[in-house]
Scaffold this motif. Structure first.
Motif, PDB file in Angstrom:
ATOM      1  N   ASP A  96      -8.794   5.273 -10.936  1.00 30.35           N
ATOM      2  CA  ASP A  96      -8.319   6.458 -11.654  1.00 30.35           C
ATOM      3  C   ASP A  96      -8.313   6.185 -13.146  1.00 30.35           C
ATOM      4  O   ASP A  96      -8.197   5.046 -13.581  1.00 30.35           O
ATOM      5  CB  ASP A  96      -6.887   6.822 -11.220  1.00 30.35           C
ATOM      6  N   GLY A 117       1.025   7.530  -6.421  1.00 33.08           N
ATOM      7  CA  GLY A 117       0.108   8.639  -6.593  1.00 33.08           C
ATOM      8  C   GLY A 117      -1.091   8.309  -7.462  1.00 33.08           C
ATOM      9  O   GLY A 117      -1.800   9.211  -7.910  1.00 33.08           O
ATOM     10  N   LYS A 153      -4.516   5.445  -7.913  1.00 32.97           N
ATOM     11  CA  LYS A 153      -5.232   4.392  -7.202  1.00 32.97           C
ATOM     12  C   LYS A 153      -6.250   3.745  -8.121  1.00 32.97           C
ATOM     13  O   LYS A 153      -6.560   4.274  -9.209  1.00 32.97           O
ATOM     14  CB  LYS A 153      -5.880   4.953  -5.938  1.00 32.97           C
ATOM     15  N   THR A 197      23.231  39.647  -5.075  1.00 36.72           N
ATOM     16  CA  THR A 197      22.309  38.674  -4.491  1.00 36.72           C
ATOM     17  C   THR A 197      22.964  38.032  -3.272  1.00 36.72           C
ATOM     18  O   THR A 197      24.179  38.043  -3.142  1.00 36.72           O
ATOM     19  CB  THR A 197      21.936  37.556  -5.479  1.00 36.72           C
ATOM     20  N   GLY A 198      22.138  37.489  -2.420  1.00 37.12           N
ATOM     21  CA  GLY A 198      22.639  36.774  -1.243  1.00 37.12           C
ATOM     22  C   GLY A 198      22.702  37.641   0.004  1.00 37.12           C
ATOM     23  O   GLY A 198      23.002  37.143   1.078  1.00 37.12           O
ATOM     24  N   ASN A 199      22.419  38.934  -0.136  1.00 38.53           N
ATOM     25  CA  ASN A 199      22.501  39.795   1.045  1.00 38.53           C
ATOM     26  C   ASN A 199      21.213  39.681   1.841  1.00 38.53           C
ATOM     27  O   ASN A 199      20.251  40.376   1.571  1.00 38.53           O
ATOM     28  CB  ASN A 199      22.771  41.250   0.641  1.00 38.53           C
ATOM     29  N   ASP A 200      21.187  38.787   2.814  1.00 37.09           N
ATOM     30  CA  ASP A 200      19.961  38.707   3.613  1.00 37.09           C
ATOM     31  C   ASP A 200      20.060  39.490   4.907  1.00 37.09           C
ATOM     32  O   ASP A 200      19.161  39.427   5.732  1.00 37.09           O
ATOM     33  CB  ASP A 200      19.491  37.256   3.832  1.00 37.09           C
ATOM     34  N   LYS A 201      21.146  40.232   5.115  1.00 36.86           N
ATOM     35  CA  LYS A 201      21.238  41.133   6.268  1.00 36.86           C
ATOM     36  C   LYS A 201      21.602  42.551   5.830  1.00 36.86           C
ATOM     37  O   LYS A 201      21.058  43.517   6.308  1.00 36.86           O
ATOM     38  CB  LYS A 201      22.330  40.641   7.231  1.00 36.86           C
ATOM     39  N   THR A 202      22.582  42.625   4.941  1.00 36.24           N
ATOM     40  CA  THR A 202      23.152  43.923   4.608  1.00 36.24           C
ATOM     41  C   THR A 202      22.337  44.623   3.524  1.00 36.24           C
ATOM     42  O   THR A 202      22.050  44.033   2.493  1.00 36.24           O
ATOM     43  CB  THR A 202      24.597  43.735   4.139  1.00 36.24           C
ATOM     44  N   ASN A 203      21.988  45.874   3.784  1.00 38.94           N
ATOM     45  CA  ASN A 203      21.172  46.629   2.833  1.00 38.94           C
ATOM     46  C   ASN A 203      21.936  46.947   1.563  1.00 38.94           C
ATOM     47  O   ASN A 203      23.155  47.149   1.587  1.00 38.94           O
ATOM     48  CB  ASN A 203      20.695  47.927   3.473  1.00 38.94           C
ATOM     49  N   ALA A 229       0.822   4.121  -2.723  1.00 35.55           N
ATOM     50  CA  ALA A 229       0.573   5.511  -2.346  1.00 35.55           C
ATOM     51  C   ALA A 229       1.651   6.434  -2.908  1.00 35.55           C
ATOM     52  O   ALA A 229       1.373   7.542  -3.355  1.00 35.55           O
ATOM     53  CB  ALA A 229       0.523   5.632  -0.828  1.00 35.55           C
ATOM     54  N   MET A 285      20.167  45.107  11.834  1.00 37.75           N
ATOM     55  CA  MET A 285      21.456  44.970  11.161  1.00 37.75           C
ATOM     56  C   MET A 285      21.345  45.518   9.750  1.00 37.75           C
ATOM     57  O   MET A 285      20.253  45.701   9.234  1.00 37.75           O
ATOM     58  CB  MET A 285      21.817  43.481  11.018  1.00 37.75           C
ATOM     59  N   GLN A 292       0.829  -1.205   0.000  1.00 40.13           N
ATOM     60  CA  GLN A 292       0.000   0.000   0.000  1.00 40.13           C
ATOM     61  C   GLN A 292       0.869   1.263   0.000  1.00 40.13           C
ATOM     62  O   GLN A 292       0.548   2.251  -0.649  1.00 40.13           O
ATOM     63  CB  GLN A 292      -0.928   0.010   1.230  1.00 40.13           C
ATOM     64  N   THR A 293       1.976   1.170   0.747  1.00 39.45           N
ATOM     65  CA  THR A 293       2.868   2.321   0.825  1.00 39.45           C
ATOM     66  C   THR A 293       3.417   2.657  -0.553  1.00 39.45           C
ATOM     67  O   THR A 293       3.429   3.811  -0.983  1.00 39.45           O
ATOM     68  CB  THR A 293       4.043   2.010   1.770  1.00 39.45           C
ATOM     69  N   LYS A 296       9.074   9.456 -10.417  1.00 43.82           N
ATOM     70  CA  LYS A 296       8.836   9.749  -9.014  1.00 43.82           C
ATOM     71  C   LYS A 296       9.451   8.661  -8.122  1.00 43.82           C
ATOM     72  O   LYS A 296      10.070   8.952  -7.099  1.00 43.82           O
ATOM     73  CB  LYS A 296       7.321   9.803  -8.784  1.00 43.82           C
TER      74      LYS A 296
END
Lengths: 833, 258
Positions: free
Chosen positions: A39, A34, A36, A358-364, A31, A468, A27-28, A54
């Motif tokens: 369908d 995707g 059954k 890109t990549g600056n998640d702290k620095t403005n 499942a 920051m 059954q796993t 998959k």
């Protein structure tokens, strides 16, 4: 059942069954698929491939097949056949005695229980172990890997495998000899020196003579390059072989063909319109008649090892010609001379277009963009890209190792988009200390935020955990014990207003000290001494006279408040003193290139610290205070405490300091540093006199210790801390309360041991002399306290500069009539002599 | 308490039931603490239920608990996983929408890296095309627009920062790029004006032989501005600059004649 694949037909799914070696519940697995029963499904169709993909993506199966077992009235029964990849149960290693070594192999190859054992895993493990041994000189190491299938102890249906590794590492193979044939120009020894691969030699017992394939290959290239750079254009290795002498030894034979020695002939340029032949020749730096040097020629056209070298390609690339191609072509070879034509395809100019981060998640953004030298619409310059990467790394906000620019070149319209990928790094420090000292517990808490955002402090969303990203610095420090407390706060903004790099620094500090009786070990809280102060300053890089100048101005204020507290500094136990001053500074620093170990350039600085000349307008006659009844004791004697309180209520002085440093490269890596320093503290009004504050104390390591009076400790090696006190010229008496004039001269020879980024180390030896005076009447710049010695400095980014110096003082300490002061040891922390 | 017992118990079913009860209570009472407890239990039993009939429900509850607790980074991932695993679920639309919302909530202020913003925009876009009559279609469109405006503001502010740092050449180029890449942006008014402003300041600070050419370029920017924003917020300032340009050009030609 065979079916035509061309046209998918829609079926309703009937039964789905799962077969094959798996311990998963049917059954796993269904499942996971995707779909059954019931369908609708096209067979064949992309839904089916999707299902298979998959299942593949789960990485649990080594074989997946989907079959249609029965079709009845548009109802299709499906069967999924899967084969599970066996899991690793245990690794057994034979042939290695040490448990640690065995564990190392398991760890390095990631052989954890539960790992899926594929053919690929076995092959890569074998190769990686053998390679590792070969690198350590075990050239004939053999690894044999077998798998044994076992039943899982918990689940009998599940099969697992054991890996059995038989390792026979064999003997460590040394190179007995390297035989070189066919060489006439260079001796065997000279050729061997080029090689990383070395032969056995009883004198070189501490160095390896292992055979490593990679090194050997490199060595061969080096030999050829050696020939090429000495005119032997045609040199080549015609034959090379490795002979196995016995289990422990091999011999290498290299057969060379040297060819003839050549010289550069005419070098002409073709296709250049931006630069003249003369300009290109100057960069190339090769003249007719020079010994042929293929390596140099290649380097001068495009140096692969140094992206910022002064070569022809960079000449073009730094000035917009991104698409320039430069090829040297041999046009004529006659006798021993080769004519070259350097063909240049300049291509069209390229311009920077979009500049992204890109990549600056702290620095403005604005903090980053202001450090970027590549701007939209500007002519392409490789040098600007290289400098931007270096300078962004130097901000400390990003991981310098991971900074990389992505180019998006658009040849059709001649533009380059650049994306700077940054990775934020932690820029804050916390210092927390506790300990016993000075008769009680002393606690210190220090916080330093190096990418702070003052704007964010009122925005609750910005606390993650602290506001920051504006590139500002905020430091807080508190230190407390049973008898004193110090608090300080400082803030700096490197780009005030965001237009130009104008640095604003502000600081505030407060110290409170109670009287402490160290014998009774008691603190008397009724007797206290208080200093409160702050400063605000601006510094700006100048353009005129040149880029290296920095002008600064700072306003500082300190308030002293004494309550029944005699500290020797003042003659009054109760009262206040205020120190308001403005400091003007001008400095120039063009030392290069490593700030830890400059190899050239010079550094100058001059500062003037001035207080307002209060006595010019307050009308007090300081010369006659003693005669004023208001400043006398009841017995008619002058009240010294009262007089001094009047004199030092507002401190009045001016202080001028100058320092200069020169760096010169002598021979090889040896650098000479010549330095001089001078300081002068004066009074506007001689009746009021020079206050006992802000004075100079010469001698020792010069480290700032606990001081209340704004004193300046000036380093002078070979003498104890603050021992070189002024001496009166006439009577030879010394004064202990600090000097108003000092000068110092030093010569230092420095030699770098290593200048790696993780640790820079250099050794030094020095000669220096300095002295201090209590006024110009005593001034004699040649009456020096001299010293000589040697030391070492270690710089590590995490610790700053550390060092130790041993200095011998040739002269006696002023005030003593003894002999030479002798040896002193100085520890240096975070400061450069 | 029941929660403590379930936490220590080996019974998968007990954990499941207590978790679901806590989750429902949490929803009803709007209590985060209950969701926190539920989430802890769910994480313990989730692997056992994968592929079982309850798997669908528990996966959704798992994702939604993260969402309620504000752990948007996790909820985005879990909702996305849910939509991939259960494309036929009744909760499909809700999960899809919430995965977009999770990214939306992760999107940082305009001056930082906008990777999450782009992800959220993609998700909303997908939602809009998948569920044209969806329950949240209005909200999705609104949020999508808000995110696009954030990106526009970022690009505009970067261009503006060149102007602020007095690098007028770069500013003109950056405003040009902005105008080209952001049709319909509300910052176009400013962008056109500051491009004109930058061009004018650049022109009057140029070497004498370049002044006229650059003033003329600035004049065309002025005309552009008037054409697109005859009622714009900067018309007055633009007119002042235009007047100055004209005066300077006249002076220049007089000087040349003289």
């Amino acid at each position: 059942q065979d079916m035509a694949l061309a046209n998918g037909k829609e079926y309703t799914i009937g039964k789905i069954s799962v077969v094959g070696s798996t311990n998963y519940n049917e059954q796993t697995v269904i499942a996971f698929m995707g779909i059954k029963s019931g369908d609708k499904l096209y067979i064949p169709g992309d839904k089916i491939s999707e299902i298979i993909k998959k299942l593949w993506d789960l990485g649990l199966f080594s074989d997946i097949n989907l079959y249609v077992t029965n079709i009845d009235n548009n109802v299709a029964d499906l069967q999924l056949e899967i084969k599970e990849v066996p899991e690793l149960n245990e690794v057994k290693i034979s042939g290695l005695d040490k448990k640690k070594k065995r564990e190392e192999i398991i760890k390095e190859n990631d052989l954890k229980p539960g790992t899926k054992v594929t053919e690929n895993l076995i092959a890569t493990t074998k190769a990686s172990i053998e390679n590792k041994y070969a690198e350590d000189g075990f050239l004939f190491a053999k690894v044999n890997i077998q798998t044994r299938t076992i039943k899982d102890s918990l689940d009998n249906d599940k099969e697992k495998v054991n890996l059995v590794l038989r390792i026979n590492k064999g003997e460590k193979v040394k190179i007995k000899e390297i035989e070189i044939k066919g060489n006439e120009i260079f001796s065997d020894a000279k050729i061997r020196r080029q090689m990383k691969t070395k032969q056995k030699n009883f004198l070189r017992f501490w160095k390896r003579s292992k055979y490593i394939a990679e090194e050997y290959k490199e060595s061969k290239e080096k030999i050829i390059n050696k020939y090429k750079s000495s005119g032997f254009r045609d040199a080549r290795i015609v034959n090379d072989s490795l002979r196995i002498l016995n289990e422990e030894e091999v011999a290498l034979t290299l057969e060379l063909e040297e060819g003839n020695k050549y010289y550069f002939g005419e070098i002409s340029f073709l296709g250049n319109s931006v630069y003249t032949d003369k300009q290109l020749k100057a960069v190339l730096g090769i003249a007719k008649g020079d010994v042929y040097n293929g390596v140099l020629l290649e380097k001068k056209i495009a140096d692969k090892e140094r992206p910022d070298a002064a070569d022809l390609t960079n000449l073009y690339q730094n000035n917009g010609y991104l698409f320039a191609r430069i090829n040297p072509v041999e046009t004529r070879v006659y006798n021993d001379t080769i004519d070259f034509e350097i063909r240049v395809m300049e291509g069209k100019m390229a311009y920077f277009d979009e500049i992204r981060v890109t990549g600056n998640d702290k620095t403005n953004d604005h903090v980053i963009y202001r450090n970027i030298r590549t701007r939209p619409g500007q002519v392409y310059s490789k040098q600007d890209v290289v400098r931007t990467v270096r300078e962004l790394g130097a901000t400390g906000f990003f991981d310098a190792e991971q900074l990389s620019p992505d180019f998006d070149v658009n040849p059709s319209d001649g533009t380059v988009d650049l994306n700077f990928k940054v990775v934020e790094s932690g820029a804050s420090q916390i210092e927390l200390q506790g300990g016993y000292g000075g008769g009680g517990f002393v606690g210190t808490l220090g916080l330093s935020f190096n990418n702070f955002s003052l704007k964010g402090i009122f925005d609750k969303d910005a606390y993650k955990p602290l506001p920051m990203g504006d590139g500002q610095t905020l430091s807080l420090r508190a230190q407390a014990s049973s008898f004193y407390q110090t608090y300080s706060l400082s803030f700096s903004e490197p780009w005030l207003g965001g237009k130009k790099p104008i640095r604003l620094t502000t600081s505030f500090s407060h110290t409170k000290q109670f009287y402490r009786d160290f014998f009774a070990r008691e603190t008397d809280r009724d007797r206290s001494f208080l200093i409160t102060g702050g400063s605000i300053g601006l510094a700006k890089n100048l353009k005129v006279p040149d880029d290296f100048f920095v002008a600064s101005v700072a306003l500082s204020f300190q308030h002293y408040n004494l309550q029944n507290y005699n500290i020797g500094l003042f003659t009054f136990p109760n009262g206040t003193a205020d120190n308001l001053a403005i400091t003007l500074g001008l400095s120039r620093d063009n030392t290069h290139t490593n700030p830890i170990f400059p190899t050239g350039g010079s550094k100058f600085g001059i500062t003037a610290k001035l207080t307002p000349p209060y006595s010019a307008w307050n009308g007090t006659d300081y010369a006659n205070l003693a005669n004023d009844p208001a400043y006398q004791l009841p017995n008619g004697q002058p009240d010294v405490a009262k007089i001094d309180q009047e004199k030092f209520r507002w401190l009045e002085y001016y202080k001028i300091k100058f320092n200069g440093d020169w760096y010169n490269k002598l021979i090889g890596k040896l650098v000479l540093r010549t330095a001089t320093e001078f300081g002068f503290l004066g009074a506007y009004n001689n009746d009021r006199g020079i206050p006992p504050f802000e004075r100079f104390y010469l001698g020792g390591d010069g480290l700032g210790g606990y001081s209340l009076d704004g004193r300046e400790n000036i380093a002078l090696r070979g003498y104890g801390n603050q021992t070189v006190v002024p001496r009166d010229r006439e009577d030879g008496l010394t004064r202990e309360d600090g000097a108003t004039i000092y000068n110092k001269f030093s010569l230092e020879l420095r030699y770098p041991i290593t200048l790696k980024p993780q640790a820079s180390i250099y050794a030094l030896t020095f000669l220096e002399g300095g002295s201090s005076y209590d006024g110009f009447k005593d001034y004699n710049p040649f009456q020096l306290n001299r010293s000589a010695g040697a030391g070492i400095r270690i710089f590590m980014p995490a610790f700053g500069l550390l060092g130790i110096d041993f200095g011998y003082g040739f002269d006696p300490i002023p005030g003593t009539n003894g002999a030479a002061n002798g040896w002193e040891t100085h520890f240096i922390i975070g400061q450069q002599f | 308490s029941e929660y403590q017992k379930a936490l220590k118990s080996d019974e998968v079913k007990q954990k499941y039931e207590v978790a679901m009860q806590l989750y429902e209570e949490g929803l009803a009472e709007n209590k985060k603490s209950k969701h926190k407890k539920a989430l802890r239990l769910i994480e313990q039993v989730l692997p056992q239920y994968r592929g079982k009939p309850q798997g669908e429900h528990i996966s959704f509850v798992h994702a939604n608990s993260y969402y309620i607790l504000g752990a948007y980074f996790d909820s985005a991932y879990q909702f996305e996983r849910f939509t991939k695993s259960y494309p036929n679920s009744q909760k499909y639309e809700e999960a899809f929408y919430k995965s977009a919302l999770s990214y939306y909530n992760e999107s940082p202020r305009y001056s930082l890296d906008q990777t999450e913003t782009l992800k959220a925009m993609n998700k909303f876009q997908e939602y809009i095309s998948k569920f044209p009559d969806g329950e949240h279609i209005g909200d999705a469109n609104e949020k999508y627009a808000a995110l696009r405006e954030k990106l526009e503001k970022k690009a505009y502010e970067i261009a503006k920062s060149y102007h602020h740092r007095e690098d007028y050449k770069a500013a003109i180029e950056a405003f040009d790029n902005f105008i080209e890449n952001n049709p319909g942006s509300k910052f176009r008014d400013e962008a056109y004006f500051y491009k004109l402003d930058a061009a004018y300041i650049l022109a009057i600070n140029s070497y004498a032989q370049l002044v006229e050419e650059r003033l003329i370029a600035a004049q065309t920017y002025y005309e552009d501005y008037l054409k697109y924003f005859p009622q714009g917020g900067y018309v007055e300032q633009a007119n002042t600059i235009a007047k100055e340009i004209k005066e300077r050009l006249n002076n220049n030609s007089e000087n040349n004649l003289g």
